[in-house]
Design a protein around this motif. Structure first.
Motif, PDB file in Angstrom:
ATOM      1  N   HIS A 187       0.844  -1.191   0.000  1.00 11.87           N
ATOM      2  CA  HIS A 187       0.000   0.000   0.000  1.00 11.87           C
ATOM      3  C   HIS A 187       0.882   1.244   0.000  1.00 11.87           C
ATOM      4  CE1 HIS A 187      -3.290  -2.633   0.544  1.00 11.87           C
ATOM      5  NE2 HIS A 187      -3.025  -2.946   1.798  1.00 11.87           N
ATOM      6  N   ALA A 189       0.988   4.044   1.634  1.00 12.91           N
ATOM      7  CA  ALA A 189       1.479   4.522   2.921  1.00 12.91           C
ATOM      8  C   ALA A 189       2.551   3.593   3.464  1.00 12.91           C
ATOM      9  CB  ALA A 189       0.327   4.642   3.921  1.00 12.91           C
ATOM     10  N   GLN A 190       2.396   2.283   3.217  1.00 11.84           N
ATOM     11  CA  GLN A 190       3.408   1.331   3.661  1.00 11.84           C
ATOM     12  C   GLN A 190       4.710   1.523   2.901  1.00 11.84           C
ATOM     13  OE1 GLN A 190       1.277  -2.281   2.897  1.00 11.84           O
ATOM     14  NE2 GLN A 190       0.070  -2.163   4.783  1.00 11.84           N
ATOM     15  N   GLN A 193       6.600   4.742   4.191  1.00 14.02           N
ATOM     16  CA  GLN A 193       7.226   4.741   5.506  1.00 14.02           C
ATOM     17  C   GLN A 193       8.012   3.466   5.817  1.00 14.02           C
ATOM     18  OE1 GLN A 193       7.286   7.566   6.906  1.00 14.02           O
ATOM     19  NE2 GLN A 193       5.718   8.479   5.596  1.00 14.02           N
ATOM     20  N   ASP A 236       9.032   9.505   7.431  1.00 15.22           N
ATOM     21  CA  ASP A 236       8.725  10.357   8.572  1.00 15.22           C
ATOM     22  C   ASP A 236       9.786  10.178   9.663  1.00 15.22           C
ATOM     23  OD1 ASP A 236       7.320  10.870  11.327  1.00 15.22           O
ATOM     24  OD2 ASP A 236       6.022  11.827   9.845  1.00 15.22           O
ATOM     25  N   MET A 309      -1.211   7.872  10.173  1.00 15.83           N
ATOM     26  CA  MET A 309      -0.954   7.475   8.788  1.00 15.83           C
ATOM     27  C   MET A 309      -1.530   6.098   8.455  1.00 15.83           C
ATOM     28  SD  MET A 309       2.980   8.651   8.240  1.00 15.83           S
ATOM     29  CE  MET A 309       3.502  10.362   8.442  1.00 15.83           C
TER      30      MET A 309
END
Length: 420
Positions: A187, A189-190, A193, A236, A309
């Motif tokens: 994904h 977001a995965q 980060q 992040d 997130m």
């Protein structure tokens, strides 16, 4: 005189990378294997878990199927006519996303509808067949209002999906042999980060064990450019990750540190490589089931370093978009959801015990590296883990074939009813 049966027409709704690779792919293989003339339309529905690359991968793997992306689906669901879409389907099969999409297509195309694993009370009269993962899921479907005589115990499709990918012929199998395979997730977001986070984990391990093979398993749904941007940024700051890069050489790709001094090969058929790995590092989700099916010992990592997130099911996932108060509210919601579940990895949930080590909370790359090496060196744990994981889902093998047979049975019943 009975009407002649024509080739069955099947519509399938699907959403993200895990559902396509773990559910739809093995089912499609068995559908076409049993009936090469089957008319399959695969609809990818709108979903926050999708990467956007699923339709392209599906078309490459199954050129005989008609594949529709989310935008095309929306137009068709709302009544837009397309020449390539039949006027009716025999059956619509749910395989991920919101159940309403399968229900909508069934109504739009005067089709019977079937579901897999999930239902809700408002759909009690919609689904004529519900394929269950296990006996616990059977009882869950009954509580959702599905009649017992409509439930078929098929098994976990992800097991067939894992075994299918593990048979893929590739020269990359040896890249993680007797070493560690890292599978960070697909994904967006995965990728953003966890790619830099797990790269930093790998760098910590490499400093302690310079000769230990380490490879990264990357989903076909993930673009290398997305990984390159993610590791270049370092992610992040709350993940404590180092910046890195992606380089290509002779057709192969590598994750490396920013100075290009240390690099780790990227493998595209991760589950094939997993069969040769001594240990895998991954995140909760479909991959833990697939690795279990292969008997690959693993550690499940669920960093909650930046809770806002994380995508969660339902409208609460959008809380962080609310001005001023959204981010703290989303953090609180994610942490509250996490406290409700003692286990996050599906094999642990299924046996209600920590068969797989789970690392969760605010995680540091160095800590994850130390834990990984501790388990990597534990021969007794590795032997026991391999045996227990292989046995856990053995009875689920063949789920895709059982489900394909059930779908064709429903399609035949639909054709018979129309002919009367």
């Amino acid at each position: 005189m009975a009407a002649e049966e024509h080739a069955p027409s099947v519509a399938i709704t699907c959403n993200g990378p895990g559902e396509f690779a773990g559910w739809a792919r093995p089912l499609l293989v068995r559908l076409f294997e049993r009936r090469p003339d089957v008319n399959v339309h695969l609809f990818f529905v709108p979903d926050d878990y999708a990467t956007g690359r699923e339709p392209d991968v599906a078309r490459e793997l199954f050129p005989q199927a008609a594949v529709h992306n989310a935008n095309a689906y929306l137009g068709i669901a709302l009544g837009r006519k397309r020449a390539a879409v039949p006027t009716r389907f025999d059956i619509v099969q749910y395989l991920g996303g919101d159940l309403m999409h399968a229900a909508r297509l069934a109504k739009r195309f005067s089709a019977q509808a079937a579901t897999y694993k999930f239902s809700r009370s408002r759909y009690r009269d919609v689904f004529v067949r519900a394929f269950a993962v296990d006996m616990s899921n059977v009882e869950q479907l009954v509580r959702w209002g599905v009649r017992r005589d409509r439930i078929v115990l098929a098994g976990n499709l992800a097991i067939d999906g894992a075994l299918l990918e593990a048979q893929t012929a590739t020269a990359q199998t040896s890249l993680a042999r007797d070493g560690i395979l890292i599978m960070p997730g697909s994904h967006l977001a995965q990728v953003a980060q966890l790619s830099p986070f797990f790269l930093t984990v790998a760098l910590h391990i490499r400093r302690q064990r310079p000769q230990l093979p380490i490879a990264f398993g990357v989903s076909p749904f993930t673009a290398l450019e997305d990984i390159r941007r993610a590791v270049a940024s370092g992610g992040d700051a709350r993940f404590f990750s180092a910046a890195g890069d992606v380089i290509t050489e002779g057709g192969d790709a590598y994750l490396c540190d920013a100075e290009h001094r240390v690099r780790f090969p990227i493998v595209y058929h991760a589950l094939r490589a997993a069969t040769a790995a001594r240990l895998a590092l991954t995140i909760p989700g479909t991959k833990t089931i697939e690795l279990a099916a292969l008997g690959t010992p693993m550690i499940s990592c669920a960093p909650i370093n930046a809770p806002e997130m994380i995508a969660i099911n339902g409208p609460l996932t959008y809380l962080d978009r609310v001005p001023f108060v959204g981010v703290p509210l989303k953090r609180a919601a994610v942490l509250a959801v996490g406290r409700r579940f003692p286990f996050l990895a599906q094999p642990n949930i299924d046996v209600q015990s920590p068969m797989i080590p789970e690392l969760r909370g605010t995680l540091m790359p160095g800590h994850v590296a130390r834990i990984a090496l501790r388990y990597f060196d534990d021969d007794a744990w590795l032997r026991e883990s391999r045996a227990r994981l292989r046995a856990l889902y053995a009875e689920h093998t063949g789920a895709a074939a059982r489900m394909a047979d059930g779908i064709f049975e429903c399609a035949s019943a639909s054709q018979f009813a129309i002919a009367q």
